[in-house]
Write a protein that holds these residues in place. Sequence first.
Motif, PDB file in Angstrom:
ATOM      1  N   ASP A  60       0.813  -1.222   0.000  1.00 17.27           N
ATOM      2  CA  ASP A  60       0.000   0.000   0.000  1.00 17.27           C
ATOM      3  C   ASP A  60       0.849   1.274   0.000  1.00 17.27           C
ATOM      4  N   PRO A  61       1.763   1.453   0.977  1.00 16.81           N
ATOM      5  CA  PRO A  61       2.593   2.668   0.946  1.00 16.81           C
ATOM      6  C   PRO A  61       3.470   2.738  -0.305  1.00 16.81           C
ATOM      7  N   PHE A 235      -2.221  13.098  10.284  1.00 14.34           N
ATOM      8  CA  PHE A 235      -2.093  11.793   9.635  1.00 14.34           C
ATOM      9  C   PHE A 235      -2.113  10.667  10.662  1.00 14.34           C
ATOM     10  N   LEU A 236      -1.373  10.829  11.746  1.00 13.86           N
ATOM     11  CA  LEU A 236      -1.326   9.791  12.779  1.00 13.86           C
ATOM     12  C   LEU A 236      -2.689   9.610  13.440  1.00 13.86           C
ATOM     13  N   GLY A 237      -3.374  10.720  13.720  1.00 12.01           N
ATOM     14  CA  GLY A 237      -4.668  10.632  14.382  1.00 12.01           C
ATOM     15  C   GLY A 237      -5.704   9.898  13.554  1.00 12.01           C
ATOM     16  N   ILE A 238      -5.825  10.264  12.278  1.00 13.52           N
ATOM     17  CA  ILE A 238      -6.835   9.616  11.449  1.00 13.52           C
ATOM     18  C   ILE A 238      -6.419   8.191  11.099  1.00 13.52           C
ATOM     19  N   SER A 239      -5.113   7.913  11.079  1.00 13.38           N
ATOM     20  CA  SER A 239      -4.658   6.544  10.820  1.00 13.38           C
ATOM     21  C   SER A 239      -5.025   5.616  11.972  1.00 13.38           C
ATOM     22  N   ILE A 240      -4.849   6.087  13.201  1.00 13.54           N
ATOM     23  CA  ILE A 240      -5.234   5.279  14.366  1.00 13.54           C
ATOM     24  C   ILE A 240      -6.746   5.064  14.380  1.00 13.54           C
ATOM     25  N   ARG A 361       2.511  17.870  -0.948  1.00 12.14           N
ATOM     26  CA  ARG A 361       1.221  17.214  -0.755  1.00 12.14           C
ATOM     27  C   ARG A 361       1.393  15.694  -0.680  1.00 12.14           C
ATOM     28  N   THR A 362       2.188  15.135  -1.584  1.00 12.40           N
ATOM     29  CA  THR A 362       2.445  13.681  -1.635  1.00 12.40           C
ATOM     30  C   THR A 362       1.180  12.877  -1.321  1.00 12.40           C
ATOM     31  N   GLU A 363       0.126  13.130  -2.099  1.00 13.58           N
ATOM     32  CA  GLU A 363      -1.170  12.504  -1.839  1.00 13.58           C
ATOM     33  C   GLU A 363      -1.094  10.982  -1.836  1.00 13.58           C
ATOM     34  N   GLY A 364      -0.366  10.436  -2.824  1.00 10.94           N
ATOM     35  CA  GLY A 364      -0.303   8.986  -2.944  1.00 10.94           C
ATOM     36  C   GLY A 364       0.359   8.331  -1.750  1.00 10.94           C
ATOM     37  N   PHE A 370      -1.994   5.658   4.904  1.00  9.40           N
ATOM     38  CA  PHE A 370      -3.253   5.641   5.651  1.00  9.40           C
ATOM     39  C   PHE A 370      -4.025   4.361   5.356  1.00  9.40           C
ATOM     40  N   ASN A 371      -4.042   3.967   4.096  1.00  9.78           N
ATOM     41  CA  ASN A 371      -4.754   2.747   3.737  1.00  9.78           C
ATOM     42  C   ASN A 371      -4.096   1.526   4.365  1.00  9.78           C
ATOM     43  N   PHE A 372      -2.767   1.583   4.526  1.00 10.96           N
ATOM     44  CA  PHE A 372      -2.096   0.495   5.232  1.00 10.96           C
ATOM     45  C   PHE A 372      -2.600   0.389   6.662  1.00 10.96           C
ATOM     46  N   SER A 373      -2.801   1.539   7.322  1.00 11.40           N
ATOM     47  CA  SER A 373      -3.295   1.494   8.700  1.00 11.40           C
ATOM     48  C   SER A 373      -4.679   0.850   8.753  1.00 11.40           C
ATOM     49  N   ARG A 374      -5.493   1.137   7.747  1.00  5.62           N
ATOM     50  CA  ARG A 374      -6.813   0.511   7.677  1.00  5.62           C
ATOM     51  C   ARG A 374      -6.685  -0.981   7.389  1.00  5.62           C
ATOM     52  N   ARG A 375      -5.758  -1.316   6.511  1.00  2.00           N
ATOM     53  CA  ARG A 375      -5.528  -2.731   6.201  1.00  2.00           C
ATOM     54  C   ARG A 375      -4.998  -3.476   7.426  1.00  2.00           C
ATOM     55  N   LEU A 376      -4.204  -2.769   8.237  1.00  2.00           N
ATOM     56  CA  LEU A 376      -3.707  -3.380   9.464  1.00  2.00           C
ATOM     57  C   LEU A 376      -4.876  -3.732  10.373  1.00  2.00           C
ATOM     58  N   GLY A 377      -5.812  -2.792  10.507  1.00  2.00           N
ATOM     59  CA  GLY A 377      -7.008  -3.090  11.282  1.00  2.00           C
ATOM     60  C   GLY A 377      -7.801  -4.234  10.678  1.00  2.00           C
ATOM     61  N   GLN A 378      -7.904  -4.233   9.360  1.00  2.00           N
ATOM     62  CA  GLN A 378      -8.596  -5.318   8.671  1.00  2.00           C
ATOM     63  C   GLN A 378      -7.893  -6.648   8.905  1.00  2.00           C
ATOM     64  N   ALA A 379      -6.556  -6.620   8.881  1.00  2.00           N
ATOM     65  CA  ALA A 379      -5.783  -7.843   9.083  1.00  2.00           C
ATOM     66  C   ALA A 379      -6.029  -8.425  10.464  1.00  2.00           C
ATOM     67  N   ILE A 380      -5.971  -7.555  11.472  1.00  2.00           N
ATOM     68  CA  ILE A 380      -6.190  -8.027  12.839  1.00  2.00           C
ATOM     69  C   ILE A 380      -7.608  -8.563  12.985  1.00  2.00           C
ATOM     70  N   GLY A 381      -8.575  -7.847  12.392  1.00  2.00           N
ATOM     71  CA  GLY A 381      -9.958  -8.302  12.462  1.00  2.00           C
ATOM     72  C   GLY A 381     -10.168  -9.631  11.766  1.00  2.00           C
ATOM     73  N   SER A 382      -9.607  -9.776  10.550  1.00  2.00           N
ATOM     74  CA  SER A 382      -9.748 -11.026   9.800  1.00  2.00           C
ATOM     75  C   SER A 382      -9.041 -12.176  10.505  1.00  2.00           C
ATOM     76  N   PHE A 383      -7.809 -11.903  10.955  1.00  2.00           N
ATOM     77  CA  PHE A 383      -7.020 -12.947  11.618  1.00  2.00           C
ATOM     78  C   PHE A 383      -7.698 -13.395  12.912  1.00  2.00           C
ATOM     79  N   PHE A 384      -8.096 -12.423  13.730  1.00  2.00           N
ATOM     80  CA  PHE A 384      -8.715 -12.764  15.003  1.00  2.00           C
ATOM     81  C   PHE A 384     -10.060 -13.452  14.790  1.00  2.00           C
ATOM     82  N   GLY A 385     -10.828 -12.983  13.793  1.00  2.00           N
ATOM     83  CA  GLY A 385     -12.115 -13.605  13.519  1.00  2.00           C
ATOM     84  C   GLY A 385     -11.971 -15.051  13.084  1.00  2.00           C
ATOM     85  N   ALA A 386     -11.064 -15.293  12.123  1.00  2.00           N
ATOM     86  CA  ALA A 386     -10.864 -16.657  11.627  1.00  2.00           C
ATOM     87  C   ALA A 386     -10.255 -17.556  12.696  1.00  2.00           C
TER      88      ALA A 386
END
Length: 453
Positions: A60-61, A235-240, A361-364, A370-386
């Motif tokens: 992602d990054p 960036f850190l706040g919205i990533s968390i 700006r370095t939008e990408g 930021f999307n990695f931080s969301r994916r990290l949350g998704q990873a923990i959720g998917s891993f813990f759920g499964a």
Amino acid sequence: MKKLTFKHKLGYAMGDLGGCMTFAIVGSFLLPYYTEVVGISAAAVATLFLLARIWDAINDPMMGALLDKRYSKTKDSRGKFRPYLLTGAPLVALTAVLAFFVPGGLSQGGKLIWVYVTYIAYGMTYTFVNIPYGSLLSGMASTAEEKASLSSARGFGAMIGNVLPLVVFPIIIASSTENPQTGYFIGIIGAALVGMAFHLLAYKNTEERISHDTSSSNPVRLTDIIEVVKRNRAFLGISIAGSAAMLSQTLVMTLSVYYFRDNLNALSLMGLSMMVTLPLTLVVLASMPKIVKKIGMEKTAIYSTVLGMGISSILFLFPDNVWLFLAVRATGGTLISVVMFLQWGMIGDAIDYNHYILDKRTEGAIYGSFNFSRRLGQAIGSFFGALSIGLIGYAPSAAVQSATVLGGIRLMTLGAPIAGGLIVLIAIKYVWNIDNELRDKMIEKRNLVMSES
């Protein structure tokens, strides 16, 4: 600067509608498909989900940084972000279909190789489209109200993109009980084709209105994200906050099939749950830009999260009342999800803030991280759920699960939104640092730079 039109908003909504058509199915149905149809253990699937998210930590990054770097060299006349919607749409569709088509006759090792390759390939193609699409908001919106408006549009697209497949897909599966593979395959083909069509419509109906900084005096570097992490509190706040919200949402999505089927004995009502949520979400999305204009994005996120947590806690008193569950999930869940809609505008603010403090700006790179931080949350959720499904002793072949299993599913399904909401509140209240006064200064500097370019 050109006016942000209804066509632009509709086009932007179509982008997430297209992505969610397959993403929702992968998030909710890939685990039961792998364990119950393909015959792979829950532990093996949990490991796959974890390793895929580890790769996302790089992918992602890296995609975001390469996006910035490529545009600084090519200055594509079609824009910095939109071309990826055009190129990536068929790739997302193809890899989604392959993830739900494990050929018969493969050994257990062969099955694992197939699911690893196709699932990770789907994640990579989704990133190829989603990082530029998410970054596109910062190239379309100027003011906080415009960012909230596009965030609402994206939320509307995501809502339709999640509700439609989660209503239709269970019906297709239920009608294919004699050959579940056929049901899964037909369902994912339909979703993939619809998703591809909406990605292409998003490309056609959006426009990048804000110029991108490509100054040779301050060139884009792949290491720019290091300074962002060091100095950009927004960036850190919205990533968390985004990571916590995604974790709880993914965990609930992963366990919803089990909760409806085993705890409530009402799998057929899973689609109704989505339909009940629909009108409430429409009201929230329609009113969100006006509320943000009046009290700001930060207070909107905090107030809605607190109220949603309070309503959701009612289910601990009456956990197995199916009709109460539908009502509380619709109201409390929608309010807690407001931050999931606002985060797109808030990451746009974080990009403007980065330009304000670092002159880039370095939008990408920012959106990719930021999307990695969301994916990290998704990873923990998917891993813990499964993993938890296996740890609590879930028996796929059992007609009725034990009280221990049902209690574990209940605790995780009902507790995840409240725990995630608490982390969101802490991140926005104590880490996020942008207020209306600072936001005005950021806009003033950006407009000055644009007028001089």
